[in-house]
Structure formats: C-alpha cells, structure tokens
Scaffold this active site. Sequence first.
Site, PDB file in Angstrom:
ATOM      1  N   SER A 136       0.828  -1.206   0.000  1.00 45.57           N
ATOM      2  CA  SER A 136       0.000   0.000   0.000  1.00 45.57           C
ATOM      3  C   SER A 136       0.858   1.248   0.000  1.00 45.57           C
ATOM      4  O   SER A 136       1.934   1.283   0.608  1.00 45.57           O
ATOM      5  CB  SER A 136      -0.911   0.012   1.234  1.00 45.57           C
ATOM      6  OG  SER A 136      -1.773   1.128   1.190  1.00 45.57           O
ATOM      7  N   GLY A 141      -3.079   3.666   9.799  1.00 43.37           N
ATOM      8  CA  GLY A 141      -3.509   4.317  11.027  1.00 43.37           C
ATOM      9  C   GLY A 141      -3.515   5.831  10.981  1.00 43.37           C
ATOM     10  O   GLY A 141      -3.481   6.492  12.019  1.00 43.37           O
ATOM     11  N   ALA A 142      -3.566   6.400   9.772  1.00 41.61           N
ATOM     12  CA  ALA A 142      -3.522   7.860   9.636  1.00 41.61           C
ATOM     13  C   ALA A 142      -4.884   8.460   9.303  1.00 41.61           C
ATOM     14  O   ALA A 142      -4.987   9.647   9.007  1.00 41.61           O
ATOM     15  CB  ALA A 142      -2.505   8.255   8.565  1.00 41.61           C
ATOM     16  N   LEU A 144      -6.754   7.630   6.677  1.00 41.59           N
ATOM     17  CA  LEU A 144      -6.910   7.752   5.224  1.00 41.59           C
ATOM     18  C   LEU A 144      -7.497   6.488   4.596  1.00 41.59           C
ATOM     19  O   LEU A 144      -7.353   6.247   3.402  1.00 41.59           O
ATOM     20  CB  LEU A 144      -5.567   8.097   4.571  1.00 41.59           C
ATOM     21  CG  LEU A 144      -4.943   9.421   5.014  1.00 41.59           C
ATOM     22  CD1 LEU A 144      -3.602   9.642   4.317  1.00 41.59           C
ATOM     23  CD2 LEU A 144      -5.882  10.600   4.753  1.00 41.59           C
ATOM     24  N   GLY A 145      -8.155   5.678   5.414  1.00 35.58           N
ATOM     25  CA  GLY A 145      -8.886   4.530   4.880  1.00 35.58           C
ATOM     26  C   GLY A 145      -8.019   3.348   4.512  1.00 35.58           C
ATOM     27  O   GLY A 145      -8.404   2.542   3.663  1.00 35.58           O
ATOM     28  N   SER A 147      -7.367   0.612   6.150  1.00 31.61           N
ATOM     29  CA  SER A 147      -8.012  -0.675   6.450  1.00 31.61           C
ATOM     30  C   SER A 147      -9.142  -0.965   5.467  1.00 31.61           C
ATOM     31  O   SER A 147      -9.329  -2.102   5.030  1.00 31.61           O
ATOM     32  CB  SER A 147      -8.543  -0.704   7.884  1.00 31.61           C
ATOM     33  OG  SER A 147      -9.658   0.158   8.050  1.00 31.61           O
ATOM     34  N   GLU A 190     -14.584  -4.830   7.240  1.00 32.76           N
ATOM     35  CA  GLU A 190     -14.445  -3.652   8.093  1.00 32.76           C
ATOM     36  C   GLU A 190     -15.093  -3.881   9.460  1.00 32.76           C
ATOM     37  O   GLU A 190     -14.607  -3.386  10.478  1.00 32.76           O
ATOM     38  CB  GLU A 190     -15.091  -2.434   7.412  1.00 32.76           C
ATOM     39  CG  GLU A 190     -14.206  -1.751   6.387  1.00 32.76           C
ATOM     40  CD  GLU A 190     -13.179  -0.859   7.041  1.00 32.76           C
ATOM     41  OE1 GLU A 190     -13.417   0.338   7.223  1.00 32.76           O
ATOM     42  OE2 GLU A 190     -12.116  -1.381   7.420  1.00 32.76           O
ATOM     43  N   ASP A 201     -16.170   4.325   4.608  1.00 30.35           N
ATOM     44  CA  ASP A 201     -14.832   4.116   4.064  1.00 30.35           C
ATOM     45  C   ASP A 201     -14.832   3.058   2.962  1.00 30.35           C
ATOM     46  O   ASP A 201     -14.258   3.268   1.886  1.00 30.35           O
ATOM     47  CB  ASP A 201     -13.869   3.702   5.176  1.00 30.35           C
ATOM     48  CG  ASP A 201     -13.503   4.862   6.091  1.00 30.35           C
ATOM     49  OD1 ASP A 201     -14.199   5.888   6.042  1.00 30.35           O
ATOM     50  OD2 ASP A 201     -12.529   4.733   6.848  1.00 30.35           O
TER      51      ASP A 201
END
Length: 399
Positions: A136, A141-142, A144-145, A147, A190, A201
Amino acid sequence: MTQGIKRALISAPGKVILFGEHAVVHKKLAVAASLGLRTYLHLEENDTGKCRLHLPDVDIDLTWALSDLTLDVDRVTLETGHPMDIPEEIKKQFEKWMGVTQREAQRQAVLAFLYLFFVLKTDKPTSFGFTISTRSTLPVGAGLGSSASFATCISTALLVLFHHIPVGFAQSEKRESHLDTVNRYAYKAEQVIHGNPSGLDNSVCTFGGALSFRRGERFVPLEGFQSLQLLLTNTKVPRSTSALVAGVTAKKEKYPQVIDPILESIDNISLRCCEAFKRSNKDSLAEELEDLVDMNHCLLHALGVSHGSLEKVRSVTGEYGVKTKLTGAGGGGCALSIIRDDVNVETTNLVAQKLAAEGFDCYRTSLGGSGVNAVVLDNSLDQAWLMSADRETLEMHAT
C-alpha cells in the site's frame, strides 16, 4: 479465477474526509472522497494446495494447507450475523490459524482475511492453491482509509478467486451489481476490523469519486464532482478517535448554546461544498473550497480537536498561500491542503520540504480517483515486482 487466468492485480483507493468531521457523529452532513493513494494486491492461483497470505506492510507472511482450513459451520450461518458474534469455538480456531500476530493491525488483517475466506470459499480440488500479496502507498492508522482499502482488495480477490464475480467486473455490463457485491463483503471485513463502522470508508474505496453522507441515511454520490490536487501531511502524532469524539460530545452537553451552532455551521459548509461542485465552475471552485477548508478547520479547532502539529502544518502551508485543514478525527493524524492549478510544482515541493523538516510525511496526490479495479497480469512479470515497483509502475498495471 476464470479458467486460464492465473494472476491478477487488484487495487483500491484510500479515502479522505473533506468536510464534516465530528459533526457527522451528530447527524450533520459530511463529504468524503477517494484518493490517488492506493492499496495493491497481487493474486496468483497455483497447484500447491496451500494458501499464502503475504502482507509486508504489517509484517505478515503466513501459509496454510487448504485441507487444514476447515470449519464445522456453513458459510450462510457465518455470513448472516455480525462477524464478531461468531461462536467462541470458531474464534478459537481462527486464533490458532493466526499464528504469531502480536500487533493489533496484524491480528485484524489476518482475521478479516480468514473470515472472508470461509464466507466466500467454494469447493475446489485439493491441488488448488493461491498466494495473496499486498502493498500500500497509504500510511497505516492515519485516518486515510488504509483498512477499508485493504478490506476492499481482499474481498475483491476472494470474490474473483472463487468465481463470484469475473476478474473484469469493473468493465462488465453488470459493473454496478458487482461493485455492490464487493462493497457488501468489504463492509463485512471492516466490521471484523472495527466492530461497528459506518460503511463510508469501504463505499468510497469501492466506488471511488466522492460521496456526501448523513448518519443513518444512504450515501449519495457528489453531483458534478471534479478531481482536485491535494497535499496530504501525516503528522505521525497518534490519537484516540473515541476520546476525541467523546470530548466533543461532552462539550456539546456542557455548552449546547455554543457547540450546537458550530455543528450547524459545519453542516452548512458540507452543503455549500455539494452546491459548489454542482455549479461546476472550475475557476471559482478552488477558491470557494479554500474558504470552506479554512472555516471548517477553525470550527474544528473551536471543538477542541486540533493539535499543535496540525497548527504547525497550517502555519507552514499558509506562508505560501495554501489552505489547510485537519482531516479525520484530528488530535494529530493528517491534514489536507488544497493545491490550486496555479500553484507551481516548485512551490509545492518547497512546502513539502519544509513540512518534512518538521518531521512530517507528505504525499502529493489527487482527490476523487477511480474505485476498486482488477486486471489480468502478463505471465512474464515476476511476482517480486509488486514488492519493488514504484507507484507509477503499479498504477500503470492497475488501470
């Protein structure tokens, strides 16, 4: 996969909240859009009788014999309820297969894969096997989707692998139906990862473009949406989304006469954004969005969800006339900056260098990219290229 198709590259975008963070929790309108930053998945079918899951971004490399991956439960039973409400004995079996996954990101990724595998798998010959590898360009974990992008790629890969959708689904006559199917299972993944997500998301990662949404209502594609250039800055400051949401709720309960009008103003900013795109006047759109970005951030600051690192990003970008706001939960995390067409590359690079000097990570990308896609790979390509290719090479093969 379809007979004769042995390898495929699947990709899905990340997402960013343009307007409406925190207010959306209180049933106000918000706007989200896909990003040019994507997750890439390489799927290869083979005759090993084994399944390999290779996720270098979270240090996972697991291999199972497919003959060992069996559960005493049918897929309908597993799929019907909430993914985390599955029987305890099944959870224990999942834990056994997960191996050494100490970090939460590792556990979530493997658990999401295993859940979807058992929901979507069909009877195959014992010689059947496959490898899934992902990479990726999205920071994990920022906000920005990352996961949801991963969940969308994994669900697509397994749907293609087990013949639920064709590998060329994005170009088929039944495209919308196939995308709905991908989205449904991406949402399931999700749920495994987050428990009770909104579904926003995975919808953005599946369909691409931009969506407006209000809690409890259907997501609506943004009419007249145009792609924009962004500079995303990851402050790398960790934050607790639940604590920040709880803090805004506490302020609302204590100061309703103050906080309610702020939330209403954020709602109006999201509405104004939708109207701006409908007018489709490109010359005035960027200027109007910049104003909305500035106002939205100030209102979020008043709610107490900004952070010194985010204010530093605003200060640096503001020196060059670039408007910036926090995106997502705030309290650190990421900031987005609108890059107008008249801002030259040299200026953008200088801004990025100054932000990097502060210890931040910067990503120049586009807003509103395409949704999930899958393409057949040329068999002359070595799988190792997925791990070493630059972003432009990946994007060339994924479109």
